[in-house]
Design a protein around this motif. Sequence first.
Motif, mmCIF file in Angstrom:
data_model
loop_
_atom_site.group_PDB
_atom_site.id
_atom_site.type_symbol
_atom_site.label_atom_id
_atom_site.label_comp_id
_atom_site.label_asym_id
_atom_site.label_seq_id
_atom_site.Cartn_x
_atom_site.Cartn_y
_atom_site.Cartn_z
ATOM 1 N N LYS A 1 -12.794 -51.839 1.335
ATOM 2 C CA LYS A 1 -11.721 -52.732 1.747
ATOM 3 C C LYS A 1 -11.320 -53.571 0.538
ATOM 4 O O LYS A 1 -12.135 -53.852 -0.327
ATOM 5 C CB LYS A 1 -12.184 -53.638 2.880
ATOM 6 N N GLY A 2 -10.064 -53.999 0.510
ATOM 7 C CA GLY A 2 -9.608 -54.752 -0.649
ATOM 8 C C GLY A 2 -9.545 -53.871 -1.878
ATOM 9 O O GLY A 2 -10.107 -54.192 -2.929
ATOM 10 N N SER A 3 -8.840 -52.739 -1.761
ATOM 11 C CA SER A 3 -8.833 -51.727 -2.824
ATOM 12 C C SER A 3 -7.793 -51.978 -3.908
ATOM 13 O O SER A 3 -7.597 -51.132 -4.774
ATOM 14 C CB SER A 3 -8.586 -50.346 -2.212
ATOM 15 N N LYS A 4 -7.111 -53.113 -3.845
ATOM 16 C CA LYS A 4 -6.108 -53.483 -4.857
ATOM 17 C C LYS A 4 -4.971 -52.464 -4.944
ATOM 18 O O LYS A 4 -4.503 -52.102 -6.015
ATOM 19 C CB LYS A 4 -6.768 -53.662 -6.226
ATOM 20 N N GLY A 5 -4.571 -52.002 -3.753
ATOM 21 C CA GLY A 5 -3.448 -51.062 -3.700
ATOM 22 C C GLY A 5 -3.767 -49.704 -4.279
ATOM 23 O O GLY A 5 -2.877 -49.045 -4.837
ATOM 24 N N ALA A 6 -5.015 -49.265 -4.136
ATOM 25 C CA ALA A 6 -5.413 -47.971 -4.696
ATOM 26 C C ALA A 6 -4.492 -46.863 -4.202
ATOM 27 O O ALA A 6 -4.166 -46.786 -3.022
ATOM 28 C CB ALA A 6 -6.857 -47.662 -4.333
ATOM 29 N N ASN A 7 -4.098 -45.998 -5.130
ATOM 30 C CA ASN A 7 -3.170 -44.912 -4.830
ATOM 31 C C ASN A 7 -3.837 -43.588 -5.188
ATOM 32 O O ASN A 7 -4.670 -43.091 -4.456
ATOM 33 C CB ASN A 7 -1.866 -45.146 -5.607
ATOM 34 N N GLY A 8 -3.517 -43.010 -6.345
ATOM 35 C CA GLY A 8 -4.138 -41.758 -6.747
ATOM 36 C C GLY A 8 -5.610 -41.925 -7.078
ATOM 37 O O GLY A 8 -6.025 -42.937 -7.657
ATOM 38 N N LEU A 9 -6.418 -40.909 -6.702
ATOM 39 C CA LEU A 9 -7.859 -40.923 -6.947
ATOM 40 C C LEU A 9 -8.285 -39.632 -7.634
ATOM 41 O O LEU A 9 -7.644 -38.595 -7.489
ATOM 42 C CB LEU A 9 -8.634 -41.052 -5.631
ATOM 43 N N ALA A 10 -9.402 -39.700 -8.347
ATOM 44 C CA ALA A 10 -10.013 -38.508 -8.940
ATOM 45 C C ALA A 10 -11.465 -38.831 -9.251
ATOM 46 O O ALA A 10 -11.839 -40.004 -9.384
ATOM 47 C CB ALA A 10 -9.281 -38.084 -10.211
ATOM 48 N N PHE A 11 -12.288 -37.792 -9.357
ATOM 49 C CA PHE A 11 -13.688 -37.972 -9.730
ATOM 50 C C PHE A 11 -13.910 -37.452 -11.142
ATOM 51 O O PHE A 11 -13.426 -36.373 -11.497
ATOM 52 C CB PHE A 11 -14.607 -37.237 -8.749
ATOM 53 N N ASP A 12 -14.659 -38.223 -11.944
ATOM 54 C CA ASP A 12 -14.946 -37.763 -13.294
ATOM 55 C C ASP A 12 -16.157 -36.833 -13.288
ATOM 56 O O ASP A 12 -16.732 -36.537 -12.232
ATOM 57 C CB ASP A 12 -15.130 -38.946 -14.250
ATOM 58 N N GLN A 13 -16.556 -36.363 -14.462
ATOM 59 C CA GLN A 13 -17.629 -35.381 -14.568
ATOM 60 C C GLN A 13 -18.963 -35.915 -14.056
ATOM 61 O O GLN A 13 -19.825 -35.153 -13.618
ATOM 62 C CB GLN A 13 -17.771 -34.937 -16.028
ATOM 63 N N SER A 14 -19.142 -37.229 -14.085
ATOM 64 C CA SER A 14 -20.393 -37.824 -13.614
ATOM 65 C C SER A 14 -20.374 -38.119 -12.120
ATOM 66 O O SER A 14 -21.374 -38.571 -11.565
ATOM 67 C CB SER A 14 -20.673 -39.120 -14.381
#
Length: 449
Positions: free
Chosen positions: A78-91
Amino acid sequence: MLIRKLAVLTLFALPAAFLSAENSNQHPQPYQLKKLADSFAFTEGPASDPNSSIFFTDIPNNKIHIYTSEGELKTFLKGSKGANGLAFDQSGKLIACLGSAGAVASIDQDKNIKTLACEYKSKPFNSPNDLWLTPEGGIYFTDPRYGRRDNLPQDGEHVYYLPPDSSKAVRVIDDMVRPNGIVGDTKRNLLYVADAGAGKTYRYTPKPDGTLENKELFVKFGSDGMTLDSRGNLYITNKNVMSFNPEGRQILTIETPQRPSNLCFASEKEKKLFITARSSLYCAIMENKLYSFTVNDIDSNPTALCEYQGKVILIVNVASKCGFTQQYADLQSLYEKYKDKGFTILGFPANNFANQEPGTNAEIKNFCTTKFNVTFPMFSKISVKGKDIHPLYDYLTDKNQSGENAHKITWNFNKFLIDRAGNTIAYFGSKTNPMEEKIIQKIEEALQE
């Protein structure tokens, strides 16, 4: 953390359309669409974690949710600061475009947010929207502005590259109206970027330093989010989901009840395509495309190829006045040898070579049954190459659709061997007799699976 078990709310079964014309170029739809969850404000940014759970955002409600591989919906943040696009890095760390914060950030499992970049030349970003991570850890991201567009912090809406282990972004595209979706193809060293404001999608070649060259128009469609499959086919979100092969030819449309915003595959198997669309999260279950085709048999009766699901199939383009026409006899022998073990042959007359199949369907049927006693399934005459190629053969001959064993048709009596799961596992040319050992061996191996 909120957890509630989700039932499947809706199942949209989308059957293949009947191909009423001999050479119809209608593309069938090889998928089923499920609505997994709804009642959100505006969903975006789906990304699959290493366990095939899908993280996605609800931008107006300022949340990041998870749809787990077990079918549970969880509120991750909650409170994601307007999160839009997401992705996961190699770790396995989540990287997010935080639109209202004007930043690109990492979010760990303890929900700690770390800003990775928040400005260019000492001025804040507009509203980072979508991103793609390179295997080396670099981040490409788009920075448009939706909603109020007065007083933009930057001098326009651009695309940036953040090098690995750096907080200093480099502007790599500065000539778009409003960039949005972005995705890279590491196998082919390509970067796709949608200019949603101009209604176009472009393709670039990334250089070692992250800058881009060789800009070319890919398709005249803009997109919100985008993704790629392992064969290099691009999936964009426009009015519906559209897929294009690497040559820019459309090969699929996925119709969604609500306008889609973004999408991702859940795993390397690419059987499930997750789609965010306005207030909902959907999943397109990608079925084997071969079984989605409906063709006319030799008597013009529509026949769905899903009737042959679970069988080993040899698909052959045949002709009555060819030097290889005697192969009808060997095809019939092959059919009789294995038909009771789960094998069949599908014959498709075609007049693409030297006018060697000029007859009507009735004449072809009479010829192959009286001269060669053919009893394996025969179908109406089609085209197997050229501008009027039948969709089935468009699929069989395109490696981006049917895989590495796809092959262009070189003459009559080319042969494709299909396994029980609908995969093309071998191609044989005209000179390979149906009763040759290499065909027999492949068939017997496929029947044992």
